[in-house]
Design a protein around this motif. Structure first.
Motif, short mmCIF file in Angstrom:
data_model
loop_
_atom_site.label_atom_id
_atom_site.label_comp_id
_atom_site.label_asym_id
_atom_site.label_seq_id
_atom_site.Cartn_x
_atom_site.Cartn_y
_atom_site.Cartn_z
N ALA A 528 0.83 -1.21 0.00
CA ALA A 528 0.00 0.00 0.00
C ALA A 528 0.86 1.25 0.00
N ILE A 529 1.97 1.21 0.71
CA ILE A 529 2.90 2.35 0.70
C ILE A 529 3.41 2.59 -0.72
N ALA A 530 3.81 1.50 -1.40
CA ALA A 530 4.31 1.64 -2.77
C ALA A 530 3.22 2.13 -3.72
N GLU A 531 2.00 1.65 -3.51
CA GLU A 531 0.91 2.01 -4.42
C GLU A 531 0.44 3.44 -4.21
N LEU A 532 0.25 3.84 -2.94
CA LEU A 532 -0.31 5.15 -2.65
C LEU A 532 0.72 6.28 -2.75
N HIS A 533 2.00 5.96 -2.47
CA HIS A 533 3.03 7.01 -2.40
C HIS A 533 4.17 6.76 -3.38
N GLY A 534 3.93 5.93 -4.37
CA GLY A 534 5.01 5.59 -5.31
C GLY A 534 5.50 6.78 -6.12
N GLY A 535 4.67 7.79 -6.29
CA GLY A 535 5.09 8.94 -7.08
C GLY A 535 6.09 9.83 -6.38
N THR A 536 6.21 9.71 -5.03
CA THR A 536 7.14 10.55 -4.27
C THR A 536 8.15 9.74 -3.47
N LEU A 537 7.91 8.45 -3.30
CA LEU A 537 8.74 7.63 -2.43
C LEU A 537 10.16 7.53 -2.98
N GLU A 538 11.15 7.89 -2.12
CA GLU A 538 12.56 7.85 -2.52
C GLU A 538 13.34 6.79 -1.75
N SER A 539 12.90 6.44 -0.56
CA SER A 539 13.63 5.46 0.26
C SER A 539 12.64 4.57 0.99
N LEU A 540 12.84 3.24 0.88
CA LEU A 540 11.99 2.27 1.56
C LEU A 540 12.88 1.22 2.20
N ILE A 541 12.78 1.09 3.53
CA ILE A 541 13.60 0.15 4.29
C ILE A 541 12.68 -0.79 5.05
N THR A 542 12.77 -2.09 4.75
CA THR A 542 11.98 -3.11 5.45
C THR A 542 12.91 -4.19 6.01
N ASP A 543 14.05 -3.81 6.47
CA ASP A 543 15.05 -4.75 6.99
C ASP A 543 14.46 -5.56 8.15
N GLY A 544 14.44 -6.88 8.00
CA GLY A 544 13.95 -7.77 9.05
C GLY A 544 12.47 -8.06 8.98
N CYS A 545 11.76 -7.50 8.03
CA CYS A 545 10.32 -7.79 7.87
C CYS A 545 10.19 -9.09 7.06
N ARG A 546 10.16 -10.18 7.74
CA ARG A 546 10.23 -11.49 7.08
C ARG A 546 9.00 -11.80 6.22
N GLN A 547 7.88 -11.14 6.51
CA GLN A 547 6.66 -11.41 5.76
C GLN A 547 6.48 -10.51 4.54
N VAL A 548 7.49 -9.74 4.23
CA VAL A 548 7.50 -8.95 3.00
C VAL A 548 8.13 -9.80 1.90
N THR A 549 7.40 -10.01 0.80
CA THR A 549 7.82 -10.96 -0.22
C THR A 549 7.88 -10.29 -1.60
N ASP A 550 7.88 -11.14 -2.63
CA ASP A 550 7.96 -10.65 -4.01
C ASP A 550 6.76 -9.80 -4.40
N ALA A 551 5.63 -9.97 -3.70
CA ALA A 551 4.44 -9.17 -4.02
C ALA A 551 4.72 -7.68 -3.84
N THR A 552 5.48 -7.34 -2.82
CA THR A 552 5.85 -5.94 -2.61
C THR A 552 6.74 -5.44 -3.74
N LEU A 553 7.69 -6.26 -4.18
CA LEU A 553 8.58 -5.86 -5.27
C LEU A 553 7.80 -5.67 -6.57
N LEU A 554 6.76 -6.46 -6.75
CA LEU A 554 5.92 -6.30 -7.94
C LEU A 554 5.23 -4.94 -7.93
N GLU A 555 4.70 -4.56 -6.78
CA GLU A 555 4.04 -3.25 -6.67
C GLU A 555 5.04 -2.12 -6.82
N ILE A 556 6.24 -2.31 -6.28
CA ILE A 556 7.29 -1.29 -6.43
C ILE A 556 7.64 -1.09 -7.89
N SER A 557 7.75 -2.20 -8.63
CA SER A 557 8.13 -2.11 -10.05
C SER A 557 7.06 -1.40 -10.87
#
Length: 645
Positions: A528-557
């Protein structure tokens, strides 16, 4: 062969030289198995007895310059005209190096003007002015490199290039550390020295620093840390001979006391920055004397772990009329009265930054006085203040007319009510708020009043506060709709239930998001962060968030056009996710961290190579699915990128 045949024996094999002409037919005397031909000679007739002695075969010893005493060599060396000549002589022996380093710049023959010649006098004056404009070279010696020999070599080598402008010595050589002799060499060779730092150099004493004082009158910055052999004696010389001193740091110097600060305040009118830490001999007399003499010029002051009382704070509050930055830490003898008097002294009108750490005297009453006495305060940092309560902090924020940045660290008596009270009473001025290791802030049901939200707050950081959970985060979303920088790190109680509403309520698009250590956050809120704020987002850190997967990378792309830094270390990322990132045309990452992503394997090599065309930094440490061969290929191919492996 022709040289052998035409050889006439000119002094090479026979001491008497060539006495006979070359034979007409040389080849007639050469046997088949002989490699070298020697012409035949007649035996010399001896008419007098000849006695061979050892002395006749010894080469006569040439006189050496080394037989000259040091006084004569000194006169020779001071007449060397160029720096190249002096450097060459310094390489001959340690004796010559020592002698050359003992020559002051004004003692060299070239620098002395001839009083009988008007032109020479002008040249001498011009050279003096040129020396004052020099001093731009910097040298830093760490550990084993810090020796007297190296300092002497640096002093000689840099003298012809304007001399040293900045010198840092950090640590001691265990066998032959820097002594006063090395510092003397610097003082003689670099009269233009402006910045000197001595850290953890126990072998240096007053003699060397006094030489700096007498030889380097342009000194502007002096930093002394863990120098137990340096006392008030040498600092008195610095104060009296270096009027340009603007910055002084004294840290953990057990033999420096009040006398030094009194002299600095009296003789250094340009002093603007001073930091004193962990010096047991410095007390109220030194601090009060310093501020009463130089308080009108001091702009930045740091006092930490000193045996001072309320008297010093009263003097600071009265005489610190030019101060813009003040840091007080570990002042165990200062009580509530000290902060109250400092705030009511009305001398801190220009103060913009105030940091108070581990001072038990900070209370609600003291904060109220500081608020009134510092009307231009923009940054306020409180660390390890165990007495401060919610009411005092909220009243301080409410009354502060200029406060823009508030930082709270290890203030365990501040609760959720105090945290929300800050947000509700900061008005339209507070731009940044951070809570670090505040264990008193816990998740309670809180009825948010219908008041105007904190539209000024742009940056919020909550780090390692174990009591903060979804309820607190959800209310933050209602109170702070204009957030652009969000950091929620080390919060185990945060899940999508609290984070998702916060992300949705941010009307201003997020620019930087840090969720490191939030192990219960999943793809739902991060996507949701990538989808709603992708036009301005410059830095995203999810270090240690084990439940973040390829689905997030798909939305980022698909959604992130400006993303510059992505850290998905120790997340559930696979080769498929890396391939998705590589295929995003609009994505142009500069920094990518995949540290600890065990599901990333050698199959990601072509995708990482594609991403690496724009990358400046790549972290693939602890990616056990990648072989060393793949890592070596990446290092070779992405030679413009800094790779951690």
């Amino acid at each position: 062969m022709c040289k052998v045949i035409d050889y006439t024996g000119n002094g090479a094999f026979f001491p008497c030289g060539a006495s006979y002409p070359k034979p007409k037919n040389s080849f007639s005397s050469i046997e088949k198995n002989v490699d070298v031909y020697f012409p035949s000679r007649k035996r010399i007739r001896v008419t007098a007895p000849f006695v061979a002695t050892c002395e006749s075969f010894e080469q006569k010893k040439q006189p050496s310059i080394e037989v000259l005493p040091d006084e004569c060599l000194f006169e020779v060396f001071r007449r060397l005209s160029s720096g190249q000549e002096r450097s060459a002589c310094a390489c001959v022996s340690k004796r010559w190096l020592t002698l050359l380093s003992s020559i002051r710049r004004d003692e060299t023959f070239a620098s002395k003007p001839n009083v009988s010649s008007e032109s020479n006098g002008v040249e001498g004056e011009a050279e003096t002015q040129d020396i004052e404009g020099e001093g731009y070279l910097t040298r830093c010696l760490d550990g084993k490199k810090a020796t007297d020999v190296r300092l002497a070599a640096i002093a000689i080598g840099t003298a012809s290039h304007g001399g040293l402008g900045k010198l840092s010595i950090r640590g001691n050589n265990p066998c032959r550390g820097v002594t006063d002799a090395g510092l003397k060499a610097v003082a003689r060779g670099s009269p233009s020295l402006r910045d000197l730092s001595l850290w953890n150099v126990s072998s240096l004493g007053d003699e060397g620093l006094s030489e700096i004082a007498h030889g380097c009158h342009l000194l502007e910055k002096l930093d002394l840390c863990q120098c137990p052999a340096i006392t008030d004696k040498s600092l008195l010389d610095i104060a009296k001979n270096c009027p340009n001193l603007t910055s002084l740091t004294i840290d953990s110097c057990s033999n420096i006391g009040n006398e030094s600060l009194l002299a600095v305040g009296q003789y250094c009118p340009n002093l603007k920055v001073i930091a004193v830490k962990n010096c047991p001999l410095i007390g109220d007399q030194g601090i009060a004397g310093l501020f009463s003499s130089a308080g009108h010029a001091l702009t930045k002051v740091k006092l930490q772990a000193l045996n001072i009382s309320d008297v010093s704070l009263a003097v600071i509050g009265h005489y610190g009329i030019a101060m813009t930055d003040l840091a007080l830490g570990g002042l165990q003898s200062v009580n509530e009265r000290g902060f109250w008097v400092m705030g009511n002294g009305q001398g801190l009108q220009k103060l913009k930054s105030l940091t108070i750490s581990a001072c038990n005297g900070v209370s609600d009453l003291g904060l109220e006085a500081l608020c009134k006495g510092c009307p231009n305060l923009k940054l306020f940092c409180l660390q390890k203040c165990a007495v401060l309560l919610d009411n005092g902090l909220v009243a301080f924020v409410k009354a502060s007319v200029s406060l823009e940045n508030l930082q709270l660290e290890e203030c365990h008596r501040i609760t959720q009510a105090g945290f929300f009270g800050i947000l509700l009473n900061c008005g339209k001025k507070l731009k940044a708020l951070s809570l670090v290791n505040c264990f008193g802030v816990k998740d309670y049901t809180y009825a948010c009043p219908l008041v105007a939200p904190c539209n000024s707050l742009q940056s919020l950081a909550i780090r390692n506060c174990p009591g903060v959970g979804n309820a607190t985060v959800a209310i933050v979303g209602k109170l702070c709709p204009k957030l652009t920088h969000l950091e929620l790190s080390g919060l185990l109680g945060i899940t999508d239930e609290g984070l998702f509403p916060l992300v949705q309520s941010c009307l201003a698009s997020l620019v930087e998001v840090n969720l490191s250590g939030c192990v219960n956050v999943t793809d739902k809120s991060v996507s949701a962060i990538a989808e709603l704020h992708g036009g301005t987002l410059e830095s995203l850190i999810t270090d240690g968030c084990r439940q973040v997967t390829d689905a997030t990378l798909l939305e980022i792309s698909k959604s992130c056009w400006l993303l510059d830094e992505l850290d998905v270390s120790k997340c559930g990322i696979t080769d498929s996710g890396i391939a998705t990132l590589a295929g995003a045309v609009q994505l142009s990452l500069r920094v990518l961290s995949l540290s600890g992503c065990h599901l990333v394997s050698d199959k990601s090599l072509p995708f990482l190579h594609e991403l690496g065309q724009n990358l400046q930094g790549l972290n693939i440490q602890h990616c056990h699915g990648m072989s060393s061969i793949t890592v070596d290929v990446l290092v070779e191919q992405l030679w413009r990128c800094d790779i951690l492996s």
